[in-house]
Design a protein around this motif. Sequence first.
Motif, PDB file in Angstrom:
ATOM      1  N   ASN A   2      13.594   8.690   0.477  1.00  0.00           N
ATOM      2  CA  ASN A   2      13.327   8.130   1.500  1.00  0.00           C
ATOM      3  C   ASN A   2      11.875   8.753   1.331  1.00  0.00           C
ATOM      4  O   ASN A   2      12.029   9.092   2.931  1.00  0.00           O
ATOM      5  CB  ASN A   2      14.368   8.442   2.299  1.00  0.00           C
ATOM      6  N   GLY A   3      10.857   9.251   1.259  1.00  0.00           N
ATOM      7  CA  GLY A   3       9.991   9.882   1.569  1.00  0.00           C
ATOM      8  C   GLY A   3       9.688  11.016   2.596  1.00  0.00           C
ATOM      9  O   GLY A   3       8.728  11.479   3.000  1.00  0.00           O
ATOM     10  N   THR A   4      11.243  11.709   1.703  1.00  0.00           N
ATOM     11  CA  THR A   4      11.500  12.482   2.847  1.00  0.00           C
ATOM     12  C   THR A   4      10.587  14.500   2.398  1.00  0.00           C
ATOM     13  O   THR A   4      10.275  16.177   2.264  1.00  0.00           O
ATOM     14  CB  THR A   4      12.733  13.194   3.413  1.00  0.00           C
ATOM     15  N   SER A   5      10.563  14.401   0.727  1.00  0.00           N
ATOM     16  CA  SER A   5      10.589  15.427  -0.052  1.00  0.00           C
ATOM     17  C   SER A   5       9.976  15.720  -1.550  1.00  0.00           C
ATOM     18  O   SER A   5      11.047  15.058  -1.980  1.00  0.00           O
ATOM     19  CB  SER A   5      11.493  16.793  -0.002  1.00  0.00           C
ATOM     20  N   ALA A   6       8.799  15.224  -1.601  1.00  0.00           N
ATOM     21  CA  ALA A   6       8.554  15.308  -2.777  1.00  0.00           C
ATOM     22  C   ALA A   6       8.944  16.615  -4.055  1.00  0.00           C
ATOM     23  O   ALA A   6       9.389  15.845  -4.885  1.00  0.00           O
ATOM     24  CB  ALA A   6       6.798  14.797  -2.616  1.00  0.00           C
ATOM     25  N   LYS A   7       9.086  17.594  -3.533  1.00  0.00           N
ATOM     26  CA  LYS A   7       9.749  18.747  -4.162  1.00  0.00           C
ATOM     27  C   LYS A   7      10.756  18.442  -4.674  1.00  0.00           C
ATOM     28  O   LYS A   7      10.865  19.040  -5.768  1.00  0.00           O
ATOM     29  CB  LYS A   7       9.228  19.986  -3.165  1.00  0.00           C
ATOM     30  N   GLN A   8      11.790  17.928  -3.799  1.00  0.00           N
ATOM     31  CA  GLN A   8      13.260  18.186  -4.230  1.00  0.00           C
ATOM     32  C   GLN A   8      13.319  16.974  -5.065  1.00  0.00           C
ATOM     33  O   GLN A   8      13.966  16.645  -6.261  1.00  0.00           O
ATOM     34  CB  GLN A   8      13.539  17.170  -2.483  1.00  0.00           C
ATOM     35  N   SER A  54       5.959   6.497  -3.784  1.00  0.00           N
ATOM     36  CA  SER A  54       6.255   7.112  -5.486  1.00  0.00           C
ATOM     37  C   SER A  54       7.131   8.088  -5.586  1.00  0.00           C
ATOM     38  O   SER A  54       6.810   8.967  -5.715  1.00  0.00           O
ATOM     39  CB  SER A  54       4.296   7.520  -6.290  1.00  0.00           C
ATOM     40  N   PRO A  55       7.950   7.458  -6.753  1.00  0.00           N
ATOM     41  CA  PRO A  55       9.358   8.029  -7.221  1.00  0.00           C
ATOM     42  C   PRO A  55       9.228   9.133  -8.023  1.00  0.00           C
ATOM     43  O   PRO A  55       7.587   9.073  -8.700  1.00  0.00           O
ATOM     44  CB  PRO A  55      10.381   7.522  -7.090  1.00  0.00           C
ATOM     45  N   ALA A  56       9.836  10.271  -8.095  1.00  0.00           N
ATOM     46  CA  ALA A  56       9.823  11.177  -9.082  1.00  0.00           C
ATOM     47  C   ALA A  56      10.354  10.172 -10.996  1.00  0.00           C
ATOM     48  O   ALA A  56      11.324  10.291 -10.481  1.00  0.00           O
ATOM     49  CB  ALA A  56       9.895  12.653  -9.486  1.00  0.00           C
ATOM     50  N   ILE A  57       9.752  10.466 -11.723  1.00  0.00           N
ATOM     51  CA  ILE A  57       9.875   9.177 -13.263  1.00  0.00           C
ATOM     52  C   ILE A  57      10.296   9.660 -13.988  1.00  0.00           C
ATOM     53  O   ILE A  57       8.905  11.153 -14.516  1.00  0.00           O
ATOM     54  CB  ILE A  57       8.963   8.441 -13.052  1.00  0.00           C
ATOM     55  N   TYR A  58      11.216  10.273 -14.681  1.00  0.00           N
ATOM     56  CA  TYR A  58      11.178  10.163 -16.351  1.00  0.00           C
ATOM     57  C   TYR A  58      11.456   8.416 -17.412  1.00  0.00           C
ATOM     58  O   TYR A  58      12.351   7.303 -16.405  1.00  0.00           O
ATOM     59  CB  TYR A  58      12.747  11.081 -16.612  1.00  0.00           C
ATOM     60  N   LYS A  59      10.683   8.676 -17.489  1.00  0.00           N
ATOM     61  CA  LYS A  59      10.929   7.496 -18.615  1.00  0.00           C
ATOM     62  C   LYS A  59      10.943   7.625 -19.988  1.00  0.00           C
ATOM     63  O   LYS A  59      10.477   8.694 -20.543  1.00  0.00           O
ATOM     64  CB  LYS A  59       8.814   6.313 -18.527  1.00  0.00           C
ATOM     65  N   LYS A  60      11.974   6.545 -20.732  1.00  0.00           N
ATOM     66  CA  LYS A  60      11.882   6.962 -22.220  1.00  0.00           C
ATOM     67  C   LYS A  60      11.422   5.626 -22.780  1.00  0.00           C
ATOM     68  O   LYS A  60      13.009   4.783 -22.366  1.00  0.00           O
ATOM     69  CB  LYS A  60      13.075   7.609 -22.659  1.00  0.00           C
ATOM     70  N   VAL A  86       0.958  -1.346   0.127  1.00  0.00           N
ATOM     71  CA  VAL A  86       0.159   0.132  -0.597  1.00  0.00           C
ATOM     72  C   VAL A  86       1.047   1.104   0.481  1.00  0.00           C
ATOM     73  O   VAL A  86       1.267   1.518   0.544  1.00  0.00           O
ATOM     74  CB  VAL A  86      -1.388  -0.004   1.096  1.00  0.00           C
ATOM     75  N   ASN A  87       0.336   2.530  -0.768  1.00  0.00           N
ATOM     76  CA  ASN A  87       0.891   3.608  -1.114  1.00  0.00           C
ATOM     77  C   ASN A  87      -0.249   4.609   0.363  1.00  0.00           C
ATOM     78  O   ASN A  87      -1.032   4.352  -0.267  1.00  0.00           O
ATOM     79  CB  ASN A  87       1.338   3.888  -2.405  1.00  0.00           C
ATOM     80  N   VAL A  88       0.407   5.395   0.498  1.00  0.00           N
ATOM     81  CA  VAL A  88      -0.436   6.653   1.312  1.00  0.00           C
ATOM     82  C   VAL A  88      -0.062   7.670   1.153  1.00  0.00           C
ATOM     83  O   VAL A  88       0.643   8.012   1.689  1.00  0.00           O
ATOM     84  CB  VAL A  88      -0.763   5.590   3.019  1.00  0.00           C
ATOM     85  N   CYS A  89      -0.595   8.223   0.388  1.00  0.00           N
ATOM     86  CA  CYS A  89      -0.316   9.408  -0.076  1.00  0.00           C
ATOM     87  C   CYS A  89       0.175  10.966   1.008  1.00  0.00           C
ATOM     88  O   CYS A  89       0.400  11.619   0.338  1.00  0.00           O
ATOM     89  CB  CYS A  89      -1.381  10.505  -1.033  1.00  0.00           C
ATOM     90  N   ASP A  90      -1.264  10.448   2.083  1.00  0.00           N
ATOM     91  CA  ASP A  90       0.080  11.342   2.913  1.00  0.00           C
ATOM     92  C   ASP A  90      -0.201  11.035   4.178  1.00  0.00           C
ATOM     93  O   ASP A  90       0.499  12.196   5.212  1.00  0.00           O
ATOM     94  CB  ASP A  90      -2.095  12.759   3.083  1.00  0.00           C
ATOM     95  N   SER A  91       1.017   9.696   4.096  1.00  0.00           N
ATOM     96  CA  SER A  91       1.703   9.937   5.063  1.00  0.00           C
ATOM     97  C   SER A  91       2.380   8.178   5.198  1.00  0.00           C
ATOM     98  O   SER A  91       2.310   7.372   4.955  1.00  0.00           O
ATOM     99  CB  SER A  91       0.528   8.796   6.266  1.00  0.00           C
ATOM    100  N   PRO A  92       3.586   9.263   4.999  1.00  0.00           N
ATOM    101  CA  PRO A  92       4.972   8.400   4.253  1.00  0.00           C
ATOM    102  C   PRO A  92       4.980   7.162   5.155  1.00  0.00           C
ATOM    103  O   PRO A  92       5.698   5.976   4.742  1.00  0.00           O
ATOM    104  CB  PRO A  92       5.744   9.578   4.217  1.00  0.00           C
ATOM    105  N   GLU A  93       4.828   7.241   6.106  1.00  0.00           N
ATOM    106  CA  GLU A  93       5.045   6.328   7.450  1.00  0.00           C
ATOM    107  C   GLU A  93       4.872   4.738   7.548  1.00  0.00           C
ATOM    108  O   GLU A  93       4.867   4.077   8.353  1.00  0.00           O
ATOM    109  CB  GLU A  93       5.632   6.680   8.291  1.00  0.00           C
TER     110      GLU A  93
END
Length: 150
Positions: free
Chosen positions: A127-133, A111-117, A98-105
């Motif tokens: 490691n779940g600490t900063s989606a923005k980064q 979900s990583p930030a992905i670049y796919k080609k 399970v992935n929980v969008c508002d509680s990394p713990e």
Amino acid sequence: MTFLPIAINIEGKKILIIGGGKVAFQKANILSLYTRNITFLALEFIPEIQTHFSDCVFLKRAYKKCYLKKFFLVYACTNDNTLNQQIAADAKKLSILVNVCDSPEFCDFISPAIYKKKNVSIAVTTNGTSAKQSVFLRNTIKEFLENAGF
Ligand SMILES: C[C@@]1(CC(=O)O)c2cc3[nH]c(cc4nc(cc5[nH]c(cc(n2)[C@H]1CCC(=O)O)[C@@](C)(CC(=O)O)[C@@H]5CCC(=O)O)C(CC(=O)O)=C4CCC(=O)O)c(CCC(=O)O)c3CC(=O)O
Ligand SMILES: NC(=O)C1=CN([C@@H]2O[C@H](COP(=O)(O)OP(=O)(O)OC[C@H]3O[C@@H](n4cnc5c(N)ncnc54)[C@H](O)[C@@H]3O)[C@@H](O)[C@H]2O)C=CC1
């Protein structure tokens, strides 16, 4: 928290997104780079989801634990923090990741930030600490690769 980046085989596997808002749409857009085997369960769905994922399954109803059965991965993306944590607890009892969008713990996976080609996927996590980064680094890598002609 410690998250191991792995690439998981989803061939023929059903994925459930609980929630039908902006975050559910974002998760689905990324998933759709890899699969259309997606089911949405929510009280309401934003029009973008209904338009872009009309080939997917829609369950318009309130969440209950029994709906988790037969899914390989579950994304808890409602706007109700307590419910999202309940979904995580229910999924764990059924041995569903399970992935929980508002509680990394409470996440079994993030979900990583992905670049796919084509067959190449570049995935960034913090490691779940900063989606923005993660988004910033993914965009920087993408730009670098595009400028290098990849
Ligand atoms: C832990 C994680 C769990 C998970 O959802 O998997 C998580 C959690 C949280 N995100 C929050 C906020 C935002 N997340 C985004 C966007 C993305 N978030 C994604 C991943 C992850 N987000 C996982 C960590 C990944 C890692 O390890 O780095 C991306 C990369 C991938 C994806 O979602 O598929 C996707 C980019 C997709 C793309 O561009 O391709 C944006 C918009 C933006 O930045 O563009 C904002 C608004 C930022 C702002 O406005 O400040 C909040 C606060 C919520 C609140 O309370 O408001 C939490 C909760 C918390 O951290 O406690
Ligand atoms: N991980 C990430 O990337 C981000 C996470 N967030 C978090 O994600 C949460 C969701 O954000 P949005 O999609 O913008 O919310 P939203 O309000 O647009 O959508 C919430 C969805 O949850 C559904 N829902 C609520 N209760 C339900 C129930 N009992 N059964 C079934 N469905 C139910 C609603 O029908 C709706 O479709 C926010 O509360 C925020 O904390 C926000 C930004 C980014």
